[in-house]
Design an enzyme around this catalytic site. Structure first.
Site, PDB file in Angstrom:
ATOM      1  N   LYS A 120      -1.647  -6.007  20.569  1.00 45.62           N
ATOM      2  CA  LYS A 120      -0.850  -4.962  19.921  1.00 45.62           C
ATOM      3  C   LYS A 120      -1.432  -3.580  20.238  1.00 45.62           C
ATOM      4  O   LYS A 120      -0.693  -2.632  20.531  1.00 45.62           O
ATOM      5  CB  LYS A 120      -0.914  -5.211  18.412  1.00 45.62           C
ATOM      6  CG  LYS A 120       0.326  -4.852  17.661  1.00 45.62           C
ATOM      7  CD  LYS A 120       0.142  -5.394  16.253  1.00 45.62           C
ATOM      8  CE  LYS A 120       1.161  -4.867  15.308  1.00 45.62           C
ATOM      9  NZ  LYS A 120       0.886  -5.251  13.926  1.00 45.62           N
TER      10      LYS A 120
ATOM     11  N   LEU B  75       8.838   3.647   2.173  1.00 44.41           N
ATOM     12  CA  LEU B  75       9.777   3.719   3.295  1.00 44.41           C
ATOM     13  C   LEU B  75      10.552   2.414   3.440  1.00 44.41           C
ATOM     14  O   LEU B  75      10.077   1.346   3.057  1.00 44.41           O
ATOM     15  CB  LEU B  75       9.055   4.064   4.601  1.00 44.41           C
ATOM     16  CG  LEU B  75       7.982   3.115   5.150  1.00 44.41           C
ATOM     17  CD1 LEU B  75       8.570   1.924   5.883  1.00 44.41           C
ATOM     18  CD2 LEU B  75       7.070   3.883   6.077  1.00 44.41           C
ATOM     19  N   ARG B  76      11.778   2.541   3.961  1.00 44.20           N
ATOM     20  CA  ARG B  76      12.583   1.356   4.266  1.00 44.20           C
ATOM     21  C   ARG B  76      12.512   1.078   5.761  1.00 44.20           C
ATOM     22  O   ARG B  76      12.539   2.012   6.560  1.00 44.20           O
ATOM     23  CB  ARG B  76      14.064   1.600   3.925  1.00 44.20           C
ATOM     24  CG  ARG B  76      14.387   1.732   2.476  1.00 44.20           C
ATOM     25  CD  ARG B  76      15.759   2.351   2.305  1.00 44.20           C
ATOM     26  NE  ARG B  76      15.826   3.658   2.949  1.00 44.20           N
ATOM     27  CZ  ARG B  76      16.952   4.331   3.218  1.00 44.20           C
ATOM     28  NH1 ARG B  76      18.119   3.819   2.916  1.00 44.20           N
ATOM     29  NH2 ARG B  76      16.916   5.515   3.817  1.00 44.20           N
TER      30      ARG B  76
ATOM     31  N   ASN C 238      10.449  -1.708  -6.557  1.00 38.08           N
ATOM     32  CA  ASN C 238      11.082  -2.722  -5.706  1.00 38.08           C
ATOM     33  C   ASN C 238      11.809  -3.757  -6.549  1.00 38.08           C
ATOM     34  O   ASN C 238      12.923  -4.167  -6.222  1.00 38.08           O
ATOM     35  CB  ASN C 238      10.027  -3.402  -4.816  1.00 38.08           C
ATOM     36  CG  ASN C 238       9.861  -2.670  -3.491  1.00 38.08           C
ATOM     37  OD1 ASN C 238      10.443  -1.602  -3.294  1.00 38.08           O
ATOM     38  ND2 ASN C 238       9.081  -3.228  -2.584  1.00 38.08           N
TER      39      ASN C 238
ATOM     40  N   PHE D  48      22.298   0.968  -3.695  1.00 38.13           N
ATOM     41  CA  PHE D  48      21.902  -0.420  -3.997  1.00 38.13           C
ATOM     42  C   PHE D  48      22.884  -1.142  -4.897  1.00 38.13           C
ATOM     43  O   PHE D  48      22.520  -2.052  -5.641  1.00 38.13           O
ATOM     44  CB  PHE D  48      20.455  -0.471  -4.539  1.00 38.13           C
ATOM     45  CG  PHE D  48      19.468  -0.346  -3.410  1.00 38.13           C
ATOM     46  CD1 PHE D  48      19.290   0.876  -2.770  1.00 38.13           C
ATOM     47  CD2 PHE D  48      18.771  -1.441  -2.938  1.00 38.13           C
ATOM     48  CE1 PHE D  48      18.435   1.000  -1.689  1.00 38.13           C
ATOM     49  CE2 PHE D  48      17.912  -1.329  -1.857  1.00 38.13           C
ATOM     50  CZ  PHE D  48      17.749  -0.101  -1.234  1.00 38.13           C
TER      51      PHE D  48
ATOM     52  N   CYS E 299       9.816  -7.348   1.745  1.00 33.65           N
ATOM     53  CA  CYS E 299       9.351  -6.631   0.548  1.00 33.65           C
ATOM     54  C   CYS E 299       9.928  -7.175  -0.752  1.00 33.65           C
ATOM     55  O   CYS E 299       9.186  -7.682  -1.588  1.00 33.65           O
ATOM     56  CB  CYS E 299       9.678  -5.156   0.702  1.00 33.65           C
ATOM     57  SG  CYS E 299       9.022  -4.460   2.218  1.00 33.65           S
TER      58      CYS E 299
END
Ligand code: UGA
Length: 422
Positions: A35, A153-154, A208, A249, A260
């Protein structure tokens, strides 16, 4: 400021890149050498719109570098961010092995005063634990303070969310360290809330889980709307106009997936059980989310009078949501597995995900294009609402022209019906 980020997953990589973009000197550390080599060449190992370009710009201007060597990464850093994964254990708890290892690595290598920031989603009390591990292993003349700074963050909107989020939470017991972390965000115009560490950790889980509850709630309302002939999109619009509720949402469909919400809702439930506190609302949301997928599968099977043997089912979308290549806890996996085990023949197409390893035994045919995917299909299943399915009304016209049944898992087309029969 010299910043070191441990972990180059979504959170670590995006945070590091944005900090470099706003002028800090950033080193990202990861144990995965492949990576690191990929990142050093300016390529992102994850699909995230806009990330590659920012990565390359900041590598070229010398503010962003990648290494797998801890001593090199920590050498002169002012602030170390821990952004490693906290995967789910079988009992629902968060696995803190990577957090533990990061804390030990810091303790082993650090020779100067430093602030450690925990960005990973961690159970309440973990920041205390990290501070203890580090302090227990370093000499008493080195000062280390741990600050909680959870991430909101999404995936698929990571850069936008980091630059334009609703809030930055900084949980610190040591005020001056909290001030240093706050200063790192100076050029990012997002409101900051300062709290104690445990509250910061809880804000992440509570946020969340709240969003997961909101989704499961609208999905159950949607199921009732369908029975009673009400239009869920209008219902969501009407509810959302109430500022206390908000429209975000409230999109009904196949429910939530990803790395998540499923993990964090279970971890919150685990944490509440351990502390003898009821978390029944979140647990009901988890159950509703599982049921929602099954209801969708049942609808498909019922359409074929209970027998999908040799039925050709075209699945549009594999990622857990659009604009990401992430398939963790994706509805596509449960849906495909169930239909294949009942004898259906599945072709699948996703603009980014080209195959799913856990489906290796399912004989899925991965189509090169959406057009090939739906060719000769007996039914089309819209599982992920990628834009390209709606460009020039492509999906609507396929349904119209080919007279194929669509199971609209994201309520994207005919807003009045869950299932469109042409
Ligand atoms: C979520 C949170 O939104 C972020 O704030 C948080 O930082 C992140 O988790 C995390 O903990 O790291 P993410 O999982 O990337 O972000 O995706 P979302 O856009 O929140 O969507 C989550 C799931 O809910 C998806 O499966 C999506 O399809 C579903 N969803 C979302 C709905 O079913 N209906 C909606 O109205 C919105």
């Amino acid at each position: 400021m010299k910043i070191t980020i441990i972990g180059t997953g979504y959170v670590g990589l995006v945070t590091g890149t944005i900090f470099a973009e706003v002028g800090h000197d950033v080193t990202c550390l990861d144990i995965n050498e492949d990576k690191i080599i990929l990142l050093q060449s300016g390529k992102s190992p994850i699909y995230e719109p806009g990330l590659d370009m920012l990565l390359q710009n900041n590598i070229v201007n010398g503010r962003l570098c990648f290494t797998s060597q801890a001593d090199e990464a920590f050498a002169d850093s002012d602030v170390i961010f821990i952004a490693v994964g906290t995967p789910q254990e079988e009992d629902g708890s968060a696995n803190l092995n990577y957090i533990h290892k990061a804390a030990e690595d810091i303790a082993r290598h650090i020779k100067h005063n430093v602030i450690v920031v925990v960005k990973s989603t961690v159970p309440v009390g973990t920041n205390d634990y990290v501070e203890k591990i580090i302090r227990n292993h370093i000499s008493s003349d080195i000062e280390v303070h741990v600050v909680s700074n959870p991430e909101f963050l999404r995936e698929g909107h990571a850069i936008h969310d980091t630059m334009n989020g609703d809030r930055i939470i900084i949980g610190a017991e040591h005020k001056a360290s909290g001030d240093v972390v706050e200063a790192l965000y100076e050029k990012i115009n997002v409101p900051i809330l300062r709290t104690d560490r445990r509250s910061a950790e809880m804000i992440k889980y509570a946020s969340n889980a709240f969003l997961a509850v909101k989704i499961s709630y609208i999905n159950q309302i949607s199921n009732l709307c369908e029975k009673l002939g009400a239009d869920i999109a209008s219902v969501a619009d009407g509810m959302g106009m109430d500022k206390r509720i908000g429209r975000a949402f409230l999109n009904a469909g196949l429910g939530y997936g990803g790395s998540c919400f499923p993990k964090d809702t279970r971890a919150l439930s685990y944490l509440s059980k351990k502390n003898n506190v009821s978390m029944s609302i979140v647990e009901a949301a988890i159950e509703a989310n599982t049921t929602q997928r099954q209801l969708f599968i049942n609808k498909v099977v019922d359409h074929f009078n209970g027998n999908v043997t040799d039925k050709r089912v075209a699945v549009l979308g594999l990622a857990f949501k659009p604009n990401t290549d992430d398939v963790r806890e994706a509805p596509s996996i449960d849906i495909i597995t169930a239909l294949v085990s009942s004898g259906a023949k599945v072709s699948a197409y996703d603009p980014v995900v080209k195959n799913i390893q856990v489906l290796d035994d399912c004989n899925v045919v991965y189509a090169q294009s959406k057009e090939i995917c739906v060719e000769n299909a007996d039914a089309i299943l819209l599982v992920t609402e990628w834009d390209e399915f709606f460009e020039n009304e492509w999906l609507a016209s396929v349904i119209q022209n080919k007279q194929i049944v669509l199971f609209d898992g994201r309520n994207m087309l005919n807003k009045n019906k869950e299932e469109i029969l042409s």
